[in-house]
Write a protein that holds these residues in place. Sequence first.
Motif, PDB file in Angstrom:
ATOM      1  N   ALA A  83      -6.255  -4.302   6.987  1.00  0.00           N
ATOM      2  CA  ALA A  83      -6.351  -2.872   6.719  1.00  0.00           C
ATOM      3  C   ALA A  83      -5.615  -2.149   7.843  1.00  0.00           C
ATOM      4  O   ALA A  83      -5.235  -2.757   8.844  1.00  0.00           O
ATOM      5  CB  ALA A  83      -7.805  -2.424   6.646  1.00  0.00           C
ATOM      6  N   SER A 116      -7.061   1.270   2.223  1.00  0.00           N
ATOM      7  CA  SER A 116      -7.674   0.336   1.295  1.00  0.00           C
ATOM      8  C   SER A 116      -7.374  -1.102   1.692  1.00  0.00           C
ATOM      9  O   SER A 116      -6.364  -1.403   2.322  1.00  0.00           O
ATOM     10  CB  SER A 116      -7.173   0.599  -0.126  1.00  0.00           C
ATOM     11  OG  SER A 116      -5.765   0.455  -0.183  1.00  0.00           O
ATOM     12  N   THR A 117      -8.283  -1.991   1.342  1.00  0.00           N
ATOM     13  CA  THR A 117      -8.153  -3.412   1.643  1.00  0.00           C
ATOM     14  C   THR A 117      -7.908  -4.173   0.345  1.00  0.00           C
ATOM     15  O   THR A 117      -8.541  -3.891  -0.677  1.00  0.00           O
ATOM     16  CB  THR A 117      -9.434  -3.943   2.319  1.00  0.00           C
ATOM     17  OG1 THR A 117      -9.709  -3.143   3.470  1.00  0.00           O
ATOM     18  CG2 THR A 117      -9.274  -5.392   2.743  1.00  0.00           C
TER      19      THR A 117
END
Length: 217
Positions: A83, A116-117
């Motif tokens: 991230a 966002s991951t």
Amino acid sequence: MERSLRLRGVRLLLAGVLAFGSQAAYADVSVFVANVSFDDDANLEPALGFGLRWGKSSGFIAGETSLLIARPDREIAGSAEAATAFFYDGRFLVNIPVGQLKPFIGVGFGAITVTSTDLPSSTDNLGEEALDALNTVADLQTNSAFSYGGGIRYALNDRVDARIDLRQYQVFSVRSAVATRVASELEGVTGETVDKELTDESTVQYNEISAGIVFRF
């Protein structure tokens, strides 16, 4: 004679004020490298970061704006997914001049954004709650943060300082339970037993130690 001495005293005082004001008015830019550690509840691993500070940080009473970018890993379903964390804040500083060494303390307020991951490639065996938790992790998250800390500056010459900072961030309203929820729903994948007590929001703590160079102009 007395009037002449008074006028001379006033002139000296004004000269001193102007000299102090000129020194305090120095603008500066600082580049730095940092090690950032995250609260366990944030489910982010310690990471190296790079940043930039700008403002007027060299006077006795000073201020600056700071931007730090770090790339922490987040454990999801047994794999590390990257991230990006952006730290942005404005700071109020007080410098204590001691020759070439200038200790300082400061407080700031701003925001921390975590991108966002990536999700696991296969989610076929996951329940609805686990999918909801994963989707939350995948969302961009921005949270308010209050920072405080201090450091020391060392004058290399009239225009360049070396600087070391120690800083702590209190990050508000972070949905830190997301990581716990993900781990809870994915126990069969990770093989780990976790606490099922979940909360929607909490305050977490991040830490930063950095070293950099300040350029005054």
